[in-house]
Design a protein around this motif. Sequence first.
Motif, PDB file in Angstrom:
ATOM      1  N   ILE A  53      -8.169  -3.088  14.106  1.00 15.40           N
ATOM      2  CA  ILE A  53      -7.582  -2.208  13.147  1.00 15.40           C
ATOM      3  C   ILE A  53      -7.777  -3.053  11.761  1.00 15.40           C
ATOM      4  CG2 ILE A  53      -5.290  -1.635  12.139  1.00 15.40           C
ATOM      5  CD1 ILE A  53      -4.158  -1.400  15.006  1.00 15.40           C
ATOM      6  N   MET A  54      -7.652  -4.172  11.806  1.00 17.39           N
ATOM      7  CA  MET A  54      -7.882  -4.758  10.357  1.00 17.39           C
ATOM      8  C   MET A  54      -9.427  -4.872  10.130  1.00 17.39           C
ATOM      9  SD  MET A  54      -5.024  -5.833   9.614  1.00 17.39           S
ATOM     10  CE  MET A  54      -5.327  -6.564   7.985  1.00 17.39           C
ATOM     11  N   TYR A  55     -10.339  -4.902  11.126  1.00 17.05           N
ATOM     12  CA  TYR A  55     -11.699  -4.966  10.739  1.00 17.05           C
ATOM     13  C   TYR A  55     -12.169  -3.436  10.304  1.00 17.05           C
ATOM     14  CZ  TYR A  55     -16.852  -4.789  11.538  1.00 17.05           C
ATOM     15  OH  TYR A  55     -18.087  -4.663  11.411  1.00 17.05           O
ATOM     16  N   GLU A  56     -11.524  -2.392  10.976  1.00 12.80           N
ATOM     17  CA  GLU A  56     -11.723  -1.226  10.369  1.00 12.80           C
ATOM     18  C   GLU A  56     -11.030  -0.854   9.091  1.00 12.80           C
ATOM     19  OE1 GLU A  56     -10.196   1.306  13.560  1.00 12.80           O
ATOM     20  OE2 GLU A  56     -11.947   0.892  14.890  1.00 12.80           O
ATOM     21  N   SER A  57     -10.135  -1.534   8.710  1.00  9.05           N
ATOM     22  CA  SER A  57      -9.425  -1.368   7.572  1.00  9.05           C
ATOM     23  C   SER A  57     -10.145  -1.979   6.314  1.00  9.05           C
ATOM     24  CB  SER A  57      -8.005  -2.021   7.599  1.00  9.05           C
ATOM     25  OG  SER A  57      -7.176  -1.263   8.262  1.00  9.05           O
ATOM     26  N   ARG A  58     -10.713  -3.326   6.684  1.00  9.80           N
ATOM     27  CA  ARG A  58     -11.430  -3.880   5.556  1.00  9.80           C
ATOM     28  C   ARG A  58     -12.841  -3.277   5.355  1.00  9.80           C
ATOM     29  NH1 ARG A  58     -10.836 -10.279   4.840  1.00  9.80           N
ATOM     30  NH2 ARG A  58      -8.722 -10.276   4.830  1.00  9.80           N
ATOM     31  N   HIS A  59     -13.412  -2.715   6.338  1.00  6.76           N
ATOM     32  CA  HIS A  59     -14.579  -1.598   5.998  1.00  6.76           C
ATOM     33  C   HIS A  59     -14.387  -0.477   5.101  1.00  6.76           C
ATOM     34  CE1 HIS A  59     -18.503  -0.146   7.212  1.00  6.76           C
ATOM     35  NE2 HIS A  59     -17.894   0.929   7.418  1.00  6.76           N
ATOM     36  N   GLU A  60     -13.287   0.185   5.419  1.00  6.21           N
ATOM     37  CA  GLU A  60     -12.709   1.189   4.905  1.00  6.21           C
ATOM     38  C   GLU A  60     -12.343   1.215   3.399  1.00  6.21           C
ATOM     39  OE1 GLU A  60     -12.244   5.410   4.091  1.00  6.21           O
ATOM     40  OE2 GLU A  60     -12.943   4.446   5.838  1.00  6.21           O
ATOM     41  N   VAL A  61     -11.567   0.069   3.264  1.00  6.42           N
ATOM     42  CA  VAL A  61     -11.349  -0.288   1.890  1.00  6.42           C
ATOM     43  C   VAL A  61     -12.690  -0.739   0.801  1.00  6.42           C
ATOM     44  CG1 VAL A  61      -8.890  -0.559   2.108  1.00  6.42           C
ATOM     45  CG2 VAL A  61     -10.574  -2.591   2.176  1.00  6.42           C
ATOM     46  N   MET A  62     -13.610  -1.330   1.592  1.00  6.31           N
ATOM     47  CA  MET A  62     -14.714  -1.750   0.840  1.00  6.31           C
ATOM     48  C   MET A  62     -15.654  -0.543   0.599  1.00  6.31           C
ATOM     49  SD  MET A  62     -15.364  -5.159   0.504  1.00  6.31           S
ATOM     50  CE  MET A  62     -17.029  -5.291   0.385  1.00  6.31           C
ATOM     51  N   ARG A  63     -15.646   0.264   1.477  1.00  2.84           N
ATOM     52  CA  ARG A  63     -16.318   1.665   1.169  1.00  2.84           C
ATOM     53  C   ARG A  63     -15.672   2.329  -0.117  1.00  2.84           C
ATOM     54  NH1 ARG A  63     -15.916   6.570   1.569  1.00  2.84           N
ATOM     55  NH2 ARG A  63     -14.030   6.606   2.945  1.00  2.84           N
ATOM     56  N   ARG A  64     -14.593   2.746  -0.016  1.00  2.00           N
ATOM     57  CA  ARG A  64     -13.711   3.226  -1.186  1.00  2.00           C
ATOM     58  C   ARG A  64     -13.869   2.370  -2.312  1.00  2.00           C
ATOM     59  NH1 ARG A  64      -8.173   4.773   2.134  1.00  2.00           N
ATOM     60  NH2 ARG A  64      -9.202   6.158   3.475  1.00  2.00           N
ATOM     61  N   MET A  65     -13.999   1.179  -2.446  1.00  2.00           N
ATOM     62  CA  MET A  65     -14.201   0.342  -3.707  1.00  2.00           C
ATOM     63  C   MET A  65     -15.467   0.469  -4.244  1.00  2.00           C
ATOM     64  SD  MET A  65     -13.579  -3.661  -4.267  1.00  2.00           S
ATOM     65  CE  MET A  65     -15.291  -3.888  -3.129  1.00  2.00           C
ATOM     66  N   THR A  66     -16.521   0.356  -3.382  1.00  2.00           N
ATOM     67  CA  THR A  66     -17.970   0.634  -3.709  1.00  2.00           C
ATOM     68  C   THR A  66     -18.224   1.986  -4.415  1.00  2.00           C
ATOM     69  OG1 THR A  66     -18.589   1.079  -1.529  1.00  2.00           O
ATOM     70  CG2 THR A  66     -19.034  -1.326  -2.561  1.00  2.00           C
ATOM     71  N   ASP A  67     -17.503   2.972  -3.662  1.00  2.00           N
ATOM     72  CA  ASP A  67     -17.641   4.431  -4.274  1.00  2.00           C
ATOM     73  C   ASP A  67     -16.880   4.551  -5.521  1.00  2.00           C
ATOM     74  OD1 ASP A  67     -18.778   5.159  -1.649  1.00  2.00           O
ATOM     75  OD2 ASP A  67     -17.253   6.325  -1.023  1.00  2.00           O
ATOM     76  N   GLU A  68     -15.919   3.953  -5.836  1.00  2.00           N
ATOM     77  CA  GLU A  68     -15.359   4.121  -7.082  1.00  2.00           C
ATOM     78  C   GLU A  68     -16.140   3.447  -8.011  1.00  2.00           C
ATOM     79  OE1 GLU A  68     -11.214   2.741  -9.508  1.00  2.00           O
ATOM     80  OE2 GLU A  68     -11.130   2.793  -7.371  1.00  2.00           O
ATOM     81  N   ALA A  69     -16.643   2.317  -7.864  1.00  2.00           N
ATOM     82  CA  ALA A  69     -17.615   1.728  -8.647  1.00  2.00           C
ATOM     83  C   ALA A  69     -18.920   2.240  -8.942  1.00  2.00           C
ATOM     84  CB  ALA A  69     -18.221   0.230  -8.159  1.00  2.00           C
ATOM     85  N   ALA A  70     -19.387   2.996  -7.935  1.00  2.00           N
ATOM     86  CA  ALA A  70     -20.807   3.876  -8.136  1.00  2.00           C
ATOM     87  C   ALA A  70     -20.302   5.080  -8.956  1.00  2.00           C
ATOM     88  CB  ALA A  70     -21.097   4.215  -6.769  1.00  2.00           C
ATOM     89  N   GLN A  71     -19.200   5.631  -8.739  1.00  2.00           N
ATOM     90  CA  GLN A  71     -18.858   6.588  -9.614  1.00  2.00           C
ATOM     91  C   GLN A  71     -18.662   6.366 -10.979  1.00  2.00           C
ATOM     92  OE1 GLN A  71     -15.346   8.180  -8.001  1.00  2.00           O
ATOM     93  NE2 GLN A  71     -16.331   9.309  -6.226  1.00  2.00           N
ATOM     94  N   ARG A  72     -18.581   5.130 -11.384  1.00  2.00           N
ATOM     95  CA  ARG A  72     -18.321   4.728 -12.811  1.00  2.00           C
ATOM     96  C   ARG A  72     -19.641   4.160 -13.334  1.00  2.00           C
ATOM     97  NH1 ARG A  72     -13.010   1.145 -13.601  1.00  2.00           N
ATOM     98  NH2 ARG A  72     -11.383   2.437 -12.465  1.00  2.00           N
ATOM     99  N   GLY A  73     -20.509   4.010 -12.408  1.00  2.00           N
ATOM    100  CA  GLY A  73     -22.110   3.894 -12.717  1.00  2.00           C
ATOM    101  C   GLY A  73     -22.386   2.232 -12.853  1.00  2.00           C
ATOM    102  N   ALA A  74     -21.579   1.662 -11.884  1.00  2.00           N
ATOM    103  CA  ALA A  74     -21.869   0.253 -11.611  1.00  2.00           C
ATOM    104  C   ALA A  74     -22.818  -0.087 -10.723  1.00  2.00           C
ATOM    105  CB  ALA A  74     -20.475  -0.442 -11.235  1.00  2.00           C
ATOM    106  N   ASN A  75     -23.459  -1.116 -10.663  1.00  2.00           N
ATOM    107  CA  ASN A  75     -24.412  -1.636  -9.766  1.00  2.00           C
ATOM    108  C   ASN A  75     -24.079  -2.921  -9.069  1.00  2.00           C
ATOM    109  OD1 ASN A  75     -24.877  -3.254 -11.531  1.00  2.00           O
ATOM    110  ND2 ASN A  75     -27.402  -2.619 -11.362  1.00  2.00           N
ATOM    111  N   ALA A  76     -22.964  -3.251  -9.367  1.00  2.00           N
ATOM    112  CA  ALA A  76     -22.231  -4.671  -8.542  1.00  2.00           C
ATOM    113  C   ALA A  76     -20.743  -4.753  -8.960  1.00  2.00           C
ATOM    114  CB  ALA A  76     -22.904  -5.970  -9.509  1.00  2.00           C
ATOM    115  N   ILE A  77     -20.197  -5.495  -8.036  1.00  2.00           N
ATOM    116  CA  ILE A  77     -18.758  -5.745  -8.314  1.00  2.00           C
ATOM    117  C   ILE A  77     -18.448  -7.199  -8.215  1.00  2.00           C
ATOM    118  CG2 ILE A  77     -16.550  -5.610  -7.227  1.00  2.00           C
ATOM    119  CD1 ILE A  77     -17.607  -2.856  -5.903  1.00  2.00           C
ATOM    120  N   VAL A  78     -18.095  -7.960  -9.089  1.00  2.00           N
ATOM    121  CA  VAL A  78     -17.792  -9.298  -9.194  1.00  2.00           C
ATOM    122  C   VAL A  78     -16.355  -9.405  -8.969  1.00  2.00           C
ATOM    123  CG1 VAL A  78     -19.924  -9.997 -10.607  1.00  2.00           C
ATOM    124  CG2 VAL A  78     -17.550  -9.220 -11.818  1.00  2.00           C
TER     125      VAL A  78
END
Length: 123
Positions: A53-78
Amino acid sequence: MIIVTSNEVPGYRIQAVLGEVMGLTVRSTNFGQSFTAGFRAIGGGEIPEYTQIMYESRHEVMRRMTDEAAQRGANAIVAMRFDTDSIGQFSEVCAYGTAVIVEPIPGGQPGATGQSAQIAGQG
């Protein structure tokens, strides 16, 4: 998308800061998982049902975070971090960081790395 826990990406210059981004999920276990995990807890050790459950949760939140960053035009997250908490029978997992635009530092310039020099040479 480049994701790092550091405040900078080695070999890259931050050209723009686009703000904080995050991904969040709240999960619960199903009855079968909770039942099985309860028996495993009696004997001690890892509880694979909860680990999954925790592995799947971390994978899902990473995807959501990178999707939001990409929508803003980012190519990296620090400065990426995870945060977890429990709310009654539920577990909350959050990934957050700062969305940025980076560009590789060409070879021969201060701060360049072999990787950044190679990428900069392709552009």
